[in-house]
Write an enzyme that holds these catalytic residues in place. Structure first.
Site, PDB file in Angstrom:
ATOM      1  N   ASP A  52     113.577  95.170  68.314  1.00 26.69           N
ATOM      2  CA  ASP A  52     112.440  95.932  68.833  1.00 26.69           C
ATOM      3  C   ASP A  52     111.992  95.470  70.226  1.00 26.69           C
ATOM      4  O   ASP A  52     112.163  96.172  71.217  1.00 26.69           O
ATOM      5  CB  ASP A  52     111.289  95.965  67.827  1.00 26.69           C
ATOM      6  CG  ASP A  52     110.906  94.609  67.246  1.00 26.69           C
ATOM      7  OD1 ASP A  52     111.482  93.593  67.671  1.00 26.69           O
ATOM      8  OD2 ASP A  52     110.023  94.565  66.367  1.00 26.69           O
TER       9      ASP A  52
ATOM     10  N   ASP B 253     114.377  83.418  60.917  1.00 28.65           N
ATOM     11  CA  ASP B 253     115.375  84.388  60.483  1.00 28.65           C
ATOM     12  C   ASP B 253     116.699  84.028  61.135  1.00 28.65           C
ATOM     13  O   ASP B 253     116.737  83.625  62.303  1.00 28.65           O
ATOM     14  CB  ASP B 253     114.973  85.801  60.926  1.00 28.65           C
ATOM     15  CG  ASP B 253     113.626  86.192  60.364  1.00 28.65           C
ATOM     16  OD1 ASP B 253     113.486  86.245  59.138  1.00 28.65           O
ATOM     17  OD2 ASP B 253     112.684  86.405  61.165  1.00 28.65           O
TER      18      ASP B 253
ATOM     19  N   ASP C   1     108.119  81.753  59.865  1.00 35.94           N
ATOM     20  CA  ASP C   1     109.387  81.549  59.178  1.00 35.94           C
ATOM     21  C   ASP C   1     110.532  81.678  60.200  1.00 35.94           C
ATOM     22  O   ASP C   1     110.286  81.976  61.370  1.00 35.94           O
ATOM     23  CB  ASP C   1     109.592  82.582  58.046  1.00 35.94           C
ATOM     24  CG  ASP C   1     109.350  84.002  58.519  1.00 35.94           C
ATOM     25  OD1 ASP C   1     109.601  84.290  59.714  1.00 35.94           O
ATOM     26  OD2 ASP C   1     108.931  84.840  57.705  1.00 35.94           O
TER      27      ASP C   1
HETATM   28  P1  ATP Z   1     106.820  87.369  62.375  1.00 35.73           P
HETATM   29  O1  ATP Z   1     106.207  86.256  63.129  1.00 35.73           O
HETATM   30  O2  ATP Z   1     105.844  88.341  61.878  1.00 35.73           O
HETATM   31  O3  ATP Z   1     107.814  86.934  61.318  1.00 35.73           O
HETATM   32  P2  ATP Z   1     109.185  88.473  63.566  1.00 35.73           P
HETATM   33  O4  ATP Z   1     109.436  88.903  64.963  1.00 35.73           O
HETATM   34  O5  ATP Z   1     110.015  87.339  63.066  1.00 35.73           O
HETATM   35  O6  ATP Z   1     107.641  88.168  63.471  1.00 35.73           O
HETATM   36  P3  ATP Z   1     110.216  89.950  61.350  1.00 35.73           P
HETATM   37  O7  ATP Z   1     109.608  91.131  60.703  1.00 35.73           O
HETATM   38  O8  ATP Z   1     110.354  88.685  60.596  1.00 35.73           O
HETATM   39  O9  ATP Z   1     109.352  89.717  62.665  1.00 35.73           O
HETATM   40  O10 ATP Z   1     111.618  90.406  61.916  1.00 35.73           O
HETATM   41  C1  ATP Z   1     112.579  89.507  62.458  1.00 35.73           C
HETATM   42  C2  ATP Z   1     113.242  90.152  63.654  1.00 35.73           C
HETATM   43  O11 ATP Z   1     113.929  91.332  63.250  1.00 35.73           O
HETATM   44  C3  ATP Z   1     112.287  90.600  64.738  1.00 35.73           C
HETATM   45  O12 ATP Z   1     111.956  89.572  65.603  1.00 35.73           O
HETATM   46  C4  ATP Z   1     113.079  91.696  65.411  1.00 35.73           C
HETATM   47  O13 ATP Z   1     114.040  91.166  66.290  1.00 35.73           O
HETATM   48  C5  ATP Z   1     113.813  92.328  64.251  1.00 35.73           C
HETATM   49  N1  ATP Z   1     113.017  93.456  63.687  1.00 35.73           N
HETATM   50  C6  ATP Z   1     112.168  93.415  62.661  1.00 35.73           C
HETATM   51  N2  ATP Z   1     111.633  94.619  62.418  1.00 35.73           N
HETATM   52  C7  ATP Z   1     112.173  95.449  63.312  1.00 35.73           C
HETATM   53  C8  ATP Z   1     112.044  96.828  63.565  1.00 35.73           C
HETATM   54  N3  ATP Z   1     111.238  97.593  62.847  1.00 35.73           N
HETATM   55  N4  ATP Z   1     112.791  97.364  64.575  1.00 35.73           N
HETATM   56  C9  ATP Z   1     113.627  96.588  65.294  1.00 35.73           C
HETATM   57  N5  ATP Z   1     113.775  95.291  65.113  1.00 35.73           N
HETATM   58  C10 ATP Z   1     113.071  94.703  64.128  1.00 35.73           C
HETATM   59 MG    MG Z   2     110.051  86.550  61.010  1.00 32.28          MG
END
Ligand code: ATP
Ligand code: MG
Length: 487
Positions: free
Chosen positions: A128, A54, A52
């Site tokens: 993160d 963000d 997805d």
């Molecule tokens: P995925 O492919 O699982 O969606 P993602 O990196 O996009 O991976 P998300 O959980 O959708 O993960 O979160 C979007 C963004 O928000 C992350 O890439 C990160 O920058 C930030 N983020 C999410 N969770 C945390 C956390 N627990 N601490 C710090 N930053 C976070």
């Molecule tokens: Mg994501």
């Protein structure tokens, strides 16, 4: 900070769905800054298909709401976010965050409330991993890289921003995210993280809500690299935190189910994460059944009670939603039905809503060397390939075999076998609802349960203020639920 040309990083607007471009454009038009950030940018740069996208902006959630009106909903308390519906998709739009204020962190340093808006630089520092902190403005063809994250992508390294210990203390779920991304992207984990990532520090996960841990466990199960992450969960001591009642051991059954799950995802089939919970908890369930059987409880009751016990204990770590719990218990119950079906129920069983999941489970057990299935996995596999006439013959054969073995074992009354016909028959519900819904009935039940010694044991180790004991009971219409593993 360096500004990179997006096209040089392998990014182009042509790769992006119209939903995310629509959100970026609407915010920009309203005079705000807007970027794609996180997994979407990271995965595109790695040549993967993002799950997805963000978005992040300097507009506050209520300003985002003003831009999108009824297409926008503000969600979250600890972490306020805007959800924007664009076509059939939902885009998460976050506002730049500043560091949390002191008074909203717990004694252990965990961030409890986090709605302090800030600048893009501050927002970057809150993310993160470096690879999750690239900001992509598709219309300007720009990527903002504050920490040489592009190098980490090149070198396939997972690096936490800031001091790893402090970042884990702030949010212990980052430990799970570390293992998830390392497994998913096949990245190596930075030495600085490895130095502090000890089994002791995983104890911090005890302070995380079991609801959130359930969500995270689902992400682990569905990312497509479950088989790779399972041994990591054991090595890093995370398993004990997530599945306290399950021996940290990858049995052939678990391994086969994990590989099967990954394979299904790789070919685009749906999966139901609850199915893997059914696999993980199968052994504790059987042990608990034995416990009740040894106390003289009849088999059906032993299975029902064992199912409830095992799920209740698991709920102290990850709270599995009620409909998923029912699914798990039905898959287990299906094992008994599929192993020793009444001939007149065979056809009805094969079209039961839970048949596919139950059958997949049985076959996985059989193929991973579980002799207790007595070859019924293959029998059912074959059965499904037969024509109507062949099915009738197969049932008649099965019936004869069954009669023979029954006579041998217990000299079963002949009438019972004679009455078996190959007509369809009604099947009783696989599981009954665990708790009565009305408060009065629940009270009466708990009074009678507390008189029974086994139920009293269930509460062992669960303190009175545990979230599981405060769960709201939600009436769900299960006929609308689509279960995954075999759709
Ligand atoms: P995925 O492919 O699982 O969606 P993602 O990196 O996009 O991976 P998300 O959980 O959708 O993960 O979160 C979007 C963004 O928000 C992350 O890439 C990160 O920058 C930030 N983020 C999410 N969770 C945390 C956390 N627990 N601490 C710090 N930053 C976070
Ligand atoms: Mg994501």
């Amino acid at each position: 900070m360096q500004t990179l040309r997006a096209s040089k990083c392998g990014l182009s607007t042509a790769q992006l769905p119209s939903s995310i471009l629509d959100v970026i454009d609407a915010l920009t038009k309203a005079g705000y800054e807007a970027y794609i950030v996180g997994g979407g940018v990271r995965d595109l740069m790695l040549g993967l298909n993002p799950k997805d996208y963000d978005a992040v902006t300097n507009a506050t959630p209520s300003q985002v709401k003003e831009v999108f009106g009824r297409r926008c909903r503000i969600i979250g308390r600890r972490f306020e976010l805007a959800h924007v519906y664009s076509g059939r998709e939902l885009i998460e739009v976050a506002t730049f965050r500043a560091p949390p204020k002191k008074e909203v962190t717990s004694a252990a340093g965990m961030i409890l409330r986090d709605n302090n808006w800030g600048t893009i630089e501050q927002d970057f520092a809150r993310r993160d991993f470096s690879i999750n902190a690239l900001y992509y403005q598709p219309r300007k063809n720009e990527v903002l890289d504050f920490c040489n994250a592009v190098d980490d992508i090149k070198h396939k390294t997972l690096r936490l921003l800031g001091d790893p210990l402090q970042r884990f203390e702030e949010d212990p779920v980052r430990m799970l995210r570390t293992l998830r991304f390392a497994a998913k992207l096949n990245f190596s984990i930075d030495e600085k993280i490895l130095d502090i990532f000890t089994p002791e520090i995983t104890q911090l996960l005890r302070d995380v809500s079991p609801h959130r841990l359930y969500d995270e466990s689902q992400k682990l199960f569905t990312m497509g690299h479950l088989n790779r992450v399972m041994p990591m969960l054991i090595d890093f001591g995370i398993w004990r935190q997530l599945f306290a009642e399950i021996k940290p051991e990858i049995t052939p059954f678990i391994e086969r189910a994990a590989k099967n799950t990954d394979q299904r995802i790789s070919i685009g089939k749906t999966i139901n994460p609850a199915f893997f919970y059914a696999v993980l908890l199968w052994k504790p369930f059987l042990e608990r059944c034995d416990f009740y059987l040894s106390k003289g409880v009849v088999a059906a009751e032993a299975r029902a009670q064992a199912g409830l016990d095992v799920l209740k204990r698991q709920a102290t770590r990850t709270i599995i939603p009620r409909f998923a719990e029912t699914f798990i218990r039905e898959v287990w119950e299906m094992q008994t039905r599929l192993l020793n079906p009444k001939p007149q129920q065979i056809e009805a069983l094969s079209s039961h809503a839970r048949f596919r999941a139950g059958f997949d489970f049985l076959l996985l057990r059989e193929k991973s060397g579980d002799n207790n299935t007595q070859g019924m996995g293959i029998w059912w596999e074959n059965y499904q390939t037969l024509s109507v006439d062949e099915r009738e013959r197969a049932i008649a054969d099965y019936n004869r075999q069954r009669a023979k073995s029954r006579r041998k074992v217990s000299r079963a009354p002949a009438e019972e076998i004679k009455t078996a016909s190959i007509q369809q028959a009604e099947i009783e519900p696989l599981v009954n609802e665990p708790e009565p819904r009305s408060r009065r009935a629940r009270k009466a039940k708990s009074a009678s349960d507390s008189r029974r010694q086994p139920a009293a044991e269930v509460a062992e180790g669960i303190s009175a203020d545990h979230p599981i004991l405060k769960r709201k009971r939600v009436q769900r219409d299960l006929s609308q639920v689509v279960f995954g593993p075999t759709q």
